[in-house]
Design a protein around this motif. Sequence first.
Motif, PDB file in Angstrom:
ATOM      1  N   ASN A 153      28.748  12.419  48.420  1.00  0.00           N
ATOM      2  CA  ASN A 153      27.696  12.302  49.426  1.00  0.00           C
ATOM      3  C   ASN A 153      26.951  10.972  49.313  1.00  0.00           C
ATOM      4  OD1 ASN A 153      28.203  15.015  50.227  1.00  0.00           O
ATOM      5  ND2 ASN A 153      26.029  15.317  50.642  1.00  0.00           N
ATOM      6  N   GLU A 154      26.765  10.532  48.072  1.00  0.00           N
ATOM      7  CA  GLU A 154      25.971   9.337  47.821  1.00  0.00           C
ATOM      8  C   GLU A 154      26.807   8.055  47.789  1.00  0.00           C
ATOM      9  OE1 GLU A 154      22.862   9.566  47.915  1.00  0.00           O
ATOM     10  OE2 GLU A 154      22.500  11.694  47.580  1.00  0.00           O
ATOM     11  N   SER A 155      28.079   8.148  48.133  1.00  0.00           N
ATOM     12  CA  SER A 155      28.961   6.972  48.058  1.00  0.00           C
ATOM     13  C   SER A 155      29.015   6.194  49.361  1.00  0.00           C
ATOM     14  CB  SER A 155      30.382   7.407  47.660  1.00  0.00           C
ATOM     15  OG  SER A 155      30.977   8.192  48.680  1.00  0.00           O
ATOM     16  N   TYR A 156      28.091   6.487  50.285  1.00  0.00           N
ATOM     17  CA  TYR A 156      28.102   5.804  51.577  1.00  0.00           C
ATOM     18  C   TYR A 156      27.745   4.325  51.456  1.00  0.00           C
ATOM     19  CZ  TYR A 156      23.009   6.394  51.323  1.00  0.00           C
ATOM     20  OH  TYR A 156      21.705   6.371  50.920  1.00  0.00           O
ATOM     21  N   LYS A 157      27.095   3.924  50.355  1.00  0.00           N
ATOM     22  CA  LYS A 157      26.725   2.525  50.198  1.00  0.00           C
ATOM     23  C   LYS A 157      27.491   1.918  49.024  1.00  0.00           C
ATOM     24  CE  LYS A 157      22.743   2.819  47.073  1.00  0.00           C
ATOM     25  NZ  LYS A 157      21.294   2.627  46.915  1.00  0.00           N
ATOM     26  N   PRO A 158      27.710   0.600  49.037  1.00  0.00           N
ATOM     27  CA  PRO A 158      28.421  -0.026  47.920  1.00  0.00           C
ATOM     28  C   PRO A 158      27.555  -0.038  46.663  1.00  0.00           C
ATOM     29  CG  PRO A 158      27.646  -1.693  49.462  1.00  0.00           C
ATOM     30  CD  PRO A 158      27.390  -0.368  50.105  1.00  0.00           C
ATOM     31  N   HIS A 159      28.040   0.590  45.612  1.00  0.00           N
ATOM     32  CA  HIS A 159      27.283   0.657  44.361  1.00  0.00           C
ATOM     33  C   HIS A 159      27.643  -0.545  43.483  1.00  0.00           C
ATOM     34  CE1 HIS A 159      25.465   4.468  45.221  1.00  0.00           C
ATOM     35  NE2 HIS A 159      26.635   4.995  45.502  1.00  0.00           N
ATOM     36  N   ASP A 160      27.000  -1.644  43.804  1.00  0.00           N
ATOM     37  CA  ASP A 160      27.183  -2.888  43.078  1.00  0.00           C
ATOM     38  C   ASP A 160      25.834  -3.254  42.471  1.00  0.00           C
ATOM     39  OD1 ASP A 160      28.780  -5.618  42.732  1.00  0.00           O
ATOM     40  OD2 ASP A 160      26.751  -6.097  43.415  1.00  0.00           O
ATOM     41  N   PRO A 161      25.762  -3.501  41.161  1.00  0.00           N
ATOM     42  CA  PRO A 161      24.469  -3.778  40.513  1.00  0.00           C
ATOM     43  C   PRO A 161      23.655  -4.880  41.183  1.00  0.00           C
ATOM     44  CG  PRO A 161      26.142  -3.417  38.846  1.00  0.00           C
ATOM     45  CD  PRO A 161      26.860  -3.459  40.167  1.00  0.00           C
ATOM     46  N   GLU A 162      24.298  -5.997  41.517  1.00  0.00           N
ATOM     47  CA  GLU A 162      23.560  -7.103  42.115  1.00  0.00           C
ATOM     48  C   GLU A 162      23.021  -6.746  43.495  1.00  0.00           C
ATOM     49  OE1 GLU A 162      25.739 -10.731  42.118  1.00  0.00           O
ATOM     50  OE2 GLU A 162      26.063 -10.752  39.947  1.00  0.00           O
ATOM     51  N   LEU A 163      23.840  -6.062  44.293  1.00  0.00           N
ATOM     52  CA  LEU A 163      23.404  -5.663  45.628  1.00  0.00           C
ATOM     53  C   LEU A 163      22.266  -4.649  45.547  1.00  0.00           C
ATOM     54  CD1 LEU A 163      26.813  -5.326  47.498  1.00  0.00           C
ATOM     55  CD2 LEU A 163      25.064  -7.073  47.827  1.00  0.00           C
ATOM     56  N   GLU A 164      22.377  -3.702  44.630  1.00  0.00           N
ATOM     57  CA  GLU A 164      21.330  -2.688  44.497  1.00  0.00           C
ATOM     58  C   GLU A 164      20.004  -3.316  44.091  1.00  0.00           C
ATOM     59  OE1 GLU A 164      22.117   0.884  42.352  1.00  0.00           O
ATOM     60  OE2 GLU A 164      24.115   1.123  43.186  1.00  0.00           O
ATOM     61  N   ARG A 165      20.055  -4.251  43.172  1.00  0.00           N
ATOM     62  CA  ARG A 165      18.814  -4.892  42.725  1.00  0.00           C
ATOM     63  C   ARG A 165      18.232  -5.797  43.816  1.00  0.00           C
ATOM     64  NH1 ARG A 165      21.417  -4.499  37.542  1.00  0.00           N
ATOM     65  NH2 ARG A 165      20.096  -3.174  36.230  1.00  0.00           N
ATOM     66  N   ALA A 166      19.082  -6.445  44.580  1.00  0.00           N
ATOM     67  CA  ALA A 166      18.607  -7.274  45.686  1.00  0.00           C
ATOM     68  C   ALA A 166      17.919  -6.407  46.739  1.00  0.00           C
ATOM     69  CB  ALA A 166      19.777  -8.045  46.310  1.00  0.00           C
ATOM     70  N   TRP A 167      18.514  -5.244  47.017  1.00  0.00           N
ATOM     71  CA  TRP A 167      17.924  -4.329  47.990  1.00  0.00           C
ATOM     72  C   TRP A 167      16.605  -3.759  47.469  1.00  0.00           C
ATOM     73  CZ3 TRP A 167      18.091  -3.301  52.894  1.00  0.00           C
ATOM     74  CH2 TRP A 167      17.560  -2.105  53.381  1.00  0.00           C
ATOM     75  N   GLN A 168      16.543  -3.485  46.173  1.00  0.00           N
ATOM     76  CA  GLN A 168      15.336  -2.921  45.593  1.00  0.00           C
ATOM     77  C   GLN A 168      14.162  -3.886  45.666  1.00  0.00           C
ATOM     78  OE1 GLN A 168      13.693  -3.377  42.307  1.00  0.00           O
ATOM     79  NE2 GLN A 168      12.417  -1.538  42.500  1.00  0.00           N
ATOM     80  N   LYS A 169      14.445  -5.186  45.662  1.00  0.00           N
ATOM     81  CA  LYS A 169      13.375  -6.169  45.806  1.00  0.00           C
ATOM     82  C   LYS A 169      12.766  -6.106  47.201  1.00  0.00           C
ATOM     83  CE  LYS A 169      15.114  -9.479  42.390  1.00  0.00           C
ATOM     84  NZ  LYS A 169      15.679 -10.833  42.163  1.00  0.00           N
ATOM     85  N   LEU A 170      13.597  -5.748  48.181  1.00  0.00           N
ATOM     86  CA  LEU A 170      13.116  -5.610  49.550  1.00  0.00           C
ATOM     87  C   LEU A 170      12.483  -4.248  49.775  1.00  0.00           C
ATOM     88  CD1 LEU A 170      16.159  -7.186  51.435  1.00  0.00           C
ATOM     89  CD2 LEU A 170      13.960  -8.264  50.957  1.00  0.00           C
ATOM     90  N   LYS A 171      13.006  -3.264  49.088  1.00  0.00           N
ATOM     91  CA  LYS A 171      12.524  -1.883  49.232  1.00  0.00           C
ATOM     92  C   LYS A 171      12.307  -1.298  47.833  1.00  0.00           C
ATOM     93  CE  LYS A 171      13.762   2.526  51.393  1.00  0.00           C
ATOM     94  NZ  LYS A 171      12.462   2.693  52.044  1.00  0.00           N
ATOM     95  N   PRO A 172      11.105  -1.447  47.280  1.00  0.00           N
ATOM     96  CA  PRO A 172      10.839  -1.046  45.894  1.00  0.00           C
ATOM     97  C   PRO A 172      11.133   0.415  45.567  1.00  0.00           C
ATOM     98  CG  PRO A 172       9.091  -2.452  46.713  1.00  0.00           C
ATOM     99  CD  PRO A 172       9.953  -2.125  47.896  1.00  0.00           C
ATOM    100  N   ASP A 173      11.068   1.300  46.569  1.00  0.00           N
ATOM    101  CA  ASP A 173      11.323   2.712  46.282  1.00  0.00           C
ATOM    102  C   ASP A 173      12.796   3.098  46.476  1.00  0.00           C
ATOM    103  OD1 ASP A 173      11.396   2.456  49.037  1.00  0.00           O
ATOM    104  OD2 ASP A 173      10.408   4.387  49.418  1.00  0.00           O
ATOM    105  N   ALA A 174      13.677   2.102  46.545  1.00  0.00           N
ATOM    106  CA  ALA A 174      15.109   2.369  46.712  1.00  0.00           C
ATOM    107  C   ALA A 174      15.668   3.108  45.495  1.00  0.00           C
ATOM    108  CB  ALA A 174      15.862   1.065  46.927  1.00  0.00           C
ATOM    109  N   ALA A 175      16.776   3.795  45.707  1.00  0.00           N
ATOM    110  CA  ALA A 175      17.431   4.536  44.634  1.00  0.00           C
ATOM    111  C   ALA A 175      18.437   3.640  43.927  1.00  0.00           C
ATOM    112  CB  ALA A 175      18.127   5.769  45.202  1.00  0.00           C
ATOM    113  N   PHE A 176      18.749   4.011  42.686  1.00  0.00           N
ATOM    114  CA  PHE A 176      19.660   3.220  41.859  1.00  0.00           C
ATOM    115  C   PHE A 176      20.854   4.059  41.402  1.00  0.00           C
ATOM    116  CE2 PHE A 176      16.922  -0.428  39.834  1.00  0.00           C
ATOM    117  CZ  PHE A 176      17.191  -1.216  40.935  1.00  0.00           C
TER     118      PHE A 176
END
Length: 209
Positions: free
Chosen positions: A80-103
């Motif tokens: 269910n949670e695999s809809y987005k690419p789970h790449d460490p760099e991408l996740e951290r970049a997204w988290q900078k834009l959206k601090p409450d993002a999931a990891f």
Amino acid sequence: MKAVRWVLVSAAFVLAGCEAATPKAAPPSSSAAPTPTPTASSSSAAASAQQDPARFAKQVVTRAREAGVEPQLVMAILYNESYKPHDPELERAWQKLKPDAAFGVANMHKAAFEESRKGRPFAGREWQELPDDPDLAIQAAAWYLHDLAAQLPAARSGHSTGDLLAVGYNAGPSTMKAVAGGTKPGAQVQTYLDTLHDNWAKAGKAVAS
């Protein structure tokens, strides 16, 4: 986090695949046979395989049993949670834009991780480690499901335990308890359940292999 937020990220992956698929001219002086260039379809297949949660089947079975929850449920949630690419760099970049993002591969929010790690074997680990450590992400998700199960009311509606735990994972304990008490799931929660049902058979096959 909804899939639509990852449209730009997915587009970047597609463009990267297209670049990889563009043939490169061989040097005029070279007599060697040209190296086969990956096609768009092969690049897409490789990217899909890298996103397939089935590659974590061993960790899922181990961590689910450790937490006393059903491996098939943990795997179905990873699907269910695999809809987005789970790449460490991408996740951290997204988290900078959206601090409450999931990891991480299980898309866990910080509050859920902090609750699930208390008194557990990974109590000394940090939420920020999830993108780099799929095993930790799976372990935390399994224990979070364990904790959700402990909050289920004795008297429940017609939903299965697995469905209710998935509701809790997606929308939190309060929504899980409301649905367990007979409240109709909202559109987003129902979509999550429908996706879980679609993923159930392949999740079972993954953990059985």
